[in-house]
Structures are given as C-alpha cells and as structure tokens.
Design a protein around this motif. Structure first.
Motif, PDB file in Angstrom:
ATOM      1  N   ASN A   1       1.327  11.954   5.542  1.00 12.20           N
ATOM      2  CA  ASN A   1       0.068  12.338   4.918  1.00 12.20           C
ATOM      3  C   ASN A   1      -0.058  13.847   4.739  1.00 12.20           C
TER       4      ASN A   1
ATOM      5  N   SER B   1       3.133   8.415  10.196  1.00 10.47           N
ATOM      6  CA  SER B   1       2.041   8.295   9.232  1.00 10.47           C
ATOM      7  C   SER B   1       1.390   9.646   8.963  1.00 10.47           C
TER       8      SER B   1
ATOM      9  N   ALA C   1      -6.270   7.109  -1.134  1.00  9.45           N
ATOM     10  CA  ALA C   1      -4.838   7.056  -1.430  1.00  9.45           C
ATOM     11  C   ALA C   1      -4.003   7.374  -0.188  1.00  9.45           C
ATOM     12  N   LEU C   2      -4.392   8.384   0.557  1.00 12.30           N
ATOM     13  CA  LEU C   2      -3.648   8.775   1.750  1.00 12.30           C
ATOM     14  C   LEU C   2      -3.737   7.710   2.836  1.00 12.30           C
TER      15      LEU C   2
ATOM     16  N   THR D   1       1.894  14.461   1.584  1.00 15.02           N
ATOM     17  CA  THR D   1       1.310  13.794   0.422  1.00 15.02           C
ATOM     18  C   THR D   1      -0.064  14.354   0.074  1.00 15.02           C
TER      19      THR D   1
ATOM     20  N   PRO E   1       2.391   4.150  -5.647  1.00 16.90           N
ATOM     21  CA  PRO E   1       2.351   5.618  -5.621  1.00 16.90           C
ATOM     22  C   PRO E   1       0.936   6.146  -5.432  1.00 16.90           C
ATOM     23  N   PRO E   2       0.769   7.157  -4.564  1.00 18.92           N
ATOM     24  CA  PRO E   2      -0.567   7.745  -4.374  1.00 18.92           C
ATOM     25  C   PRO E   2      -1.173   8.273  -5.665  1.00 18.92           C
TER      26      PRO E   2
ATOM     27  N   GLY F   1       0.807  -1.213   0.000  1.00 14.45           N
ATOM     28  CA  GLY F   1       0.000   0.000   0.000  1.00 14.45           C
ATOM     29  C   GLY F   1       0.834   1.255   0.000  1.00 14.45           C
ATOM     30  N   GLN F   2       2.015   1.217   0.653  1.00 17.43           N
ATOM     31  CA  GLN F   2       2.860   2.408   0.688  1.00 17.43           C
ATOM     32  C   GLN F   2       3.772   2.507  -0.530  1.00 17.43           C
ATOM     33  N   THR F   3       4.174   1.361  -1.074  1.00 28.56           N
ATOM     34  CA  THR F   3       5.046   1.417  -2.255  1.00 28.56           C
ATOM     35  C   THR F   3       4.266   1.773  -3.514  1.00 28.56           C
TER      36      THR F   3
ATOM     37  N   TYR G   1      -1.502   4.858   2.036  1.00 29.29           N
ATOM     38  CA  TYR G   1      -0.110   5.275   2.177  1.00 29.29           C
ATOM     39  C   TYR G   1       0.312   5.388   3.639  1.00 29.29           C
TER      40      TYR G   1
END
Length: 244
Positions: A183, A179, A121-122, A186, A99-100, A95-97, A125
């Motif tokens: 966010n 986290s 997306a956030l 991002t 890209p948003p 989920g983090q790798t 991430y």
C-alpha cells in the motif's frame, strides 16, 4: 549508546526526516543534475505535509484491509464457515488482481475525487496478504495444542484468543507487513484522483517530463517503505520471542 548509533532503523528514520526537511533546499543539486529544467525541485506542497497525507492514506486503508482480512480468515477457519473459504479466497484474490487504477476509474464517478476512492482501491488491494497470513498462521497451530486447550475446558472463543491467535501472530503480522508495504508504494497513484500523497511529485513529474520530481517522490516513498518494513521486522521478532 553505541548500539543505538549502529541501529539501521534509526539511521533510516533520520535520513527520511532529513530528506523531508532539506528537499526544498536541494535546488542547486538537482539543477546540476538536470540543467535543462527550470524548476528542478517540487514546490507545490511541502514534502512533510505530503508524507503525513501519504501515511494517513496508508494507515486508513491498511487498517481496513487488516480488519477485513483478519476477520474473514478467522471466520472461514471456524467449523461453520469452512464451506465459504474458496469463495472468500477467490474474492480476495480478485481484489488484488483488479488494478487499483481501474478501481479509481470506477469509484471516482460515484464517490468523487479525493481520498475516499483511493482508500477503497488500496484496501481492496491489501486484503489478500492479510487473509493468506491469517489462514497460514491459524493452520500452523498444532492440532495437539488445540486439543489440550479443549481438554482443559476452554470455550471456542477462549481457544481462539488465548491459543490460536497468539501462536499465529508472527505469521499474521507477516501478511500485514506485506499488505502495508504494497500500500505504501501503491498509494502514490492516489494523486491521480486529487488526493495528496508522496506520489504528487511523481505524477506531476511524469506528466510534465520532469525527471527530478519523479526522483524526489520515488526516493521518499522508497525510504518510507524501508522504515515501515524494518518496524514490522522488529514487531515480528518480538512476537516470535514471546511465542518461544
């Protein structure tokens, strides 16, 4: 009183609020720095409204990530869920790798423009740091303490809520802190799908080659991240003091 005036957190908050309120009147300053620009200050929306919208995006997505990461971390440290730990960690890492921006590209055709795809997306991430903090925190609780809790007749739920989570709280909060800070930065991309945020002047500035807009948005995002980071630092200190 002197102690309050020397508090860097208060100065950061005051600076952030001052910039939000005074940025619309900073035209002469940015016009001096960027004389080639016809509109040196972003004026499509008020900066104060953008900040509130940005905070709302971060709050909702971070809450979702915190609940998901914390719940998953607790579940895979229980006897019945330990076999699922590699799978949960892999999914969180993916989920983090991912890209948003790619998540937004997939979500927008299904959900539409606005806040919802940005929140998804956030949240994806932000799960991994919370999960890692939860796992590290619970595993840092000494086995002797757990044995004592079991010896006095505590149930599994009581051991979790009265012993493991309080002792693991500083480490868990550290994961949540990471986290949320991720966010905040991002969330600026949310403006690419029609959601209001402090990223709006950044995105418009990049698309219109207006460096002043980019600086205004980036400065506010950076200050917001510093303020929130300091707040989490205070919370961690309180929790660490209570544990001791």
């Amino acid at each position: 009183m002197k102690r309050l005036t020397r508090d860097p957190l208060l100065w950061l908050i005051a600076l952030f609020i001052a910039l939000l309120l005074l940025m619309p009147w900073s035209g002469p300053l940015f016009a001096h720095w960027f004389p080639e620009l016809e509109r040196p200050v972003y004026q499509q929306e008020r900066f104060f409204q953008l900040a509130l919208a940005h905070l709302q995006l971060v709050a909702i997505s971070s809450l979702g990530a915190a609940l998901t990461g914390l719940g998953a971390g607790i579940a895979v440290t229980r006897r019945g869920g330990q076999e699922f730990r590699p799978l949960v960690e892999t999914l969180a890492a993916a989920g983090q790798t991912f890209p948003p921006v790619a998540v937004l590209a997939v979500a927008v055709p299904v959900i539409g423009f606005g806040e919802q795809p940005a929140i998804i997306a956030l949240m994806l991430y932000g799960i991994l740091p919370v999960l890692q903090g939860t796992l590290a925190g619970i595993e840092s609780v000494p086995s002797s303490v757990k044995e004592v809790a079991q010896g006095v007749g505590m149930s599994n739920w009581q051991r979790l809520t009265r012993v493991e989570l309080p002792l693991a709280a500083p480490v868990i909060i550290s994961g949540m802190r990471t986290s949320v800070i991720i966010n905040i930065g991002t969330a600026a991309i949310a403006s690419t799908v029609g959601a209001k945020s402090l990223g709006s002047p950044i995105i418009i500035g990049l698309s219109g080659f207006n460096t002043a807009y980019v600086i205004q948005g980036a400065l506010l995002v950076a200050l917001l991240a510093l303020v929130v980071d300091r707040l989490f630092e205070r919370l961690q200190r309180c929790l660490s003091g209570n544990v001791r």
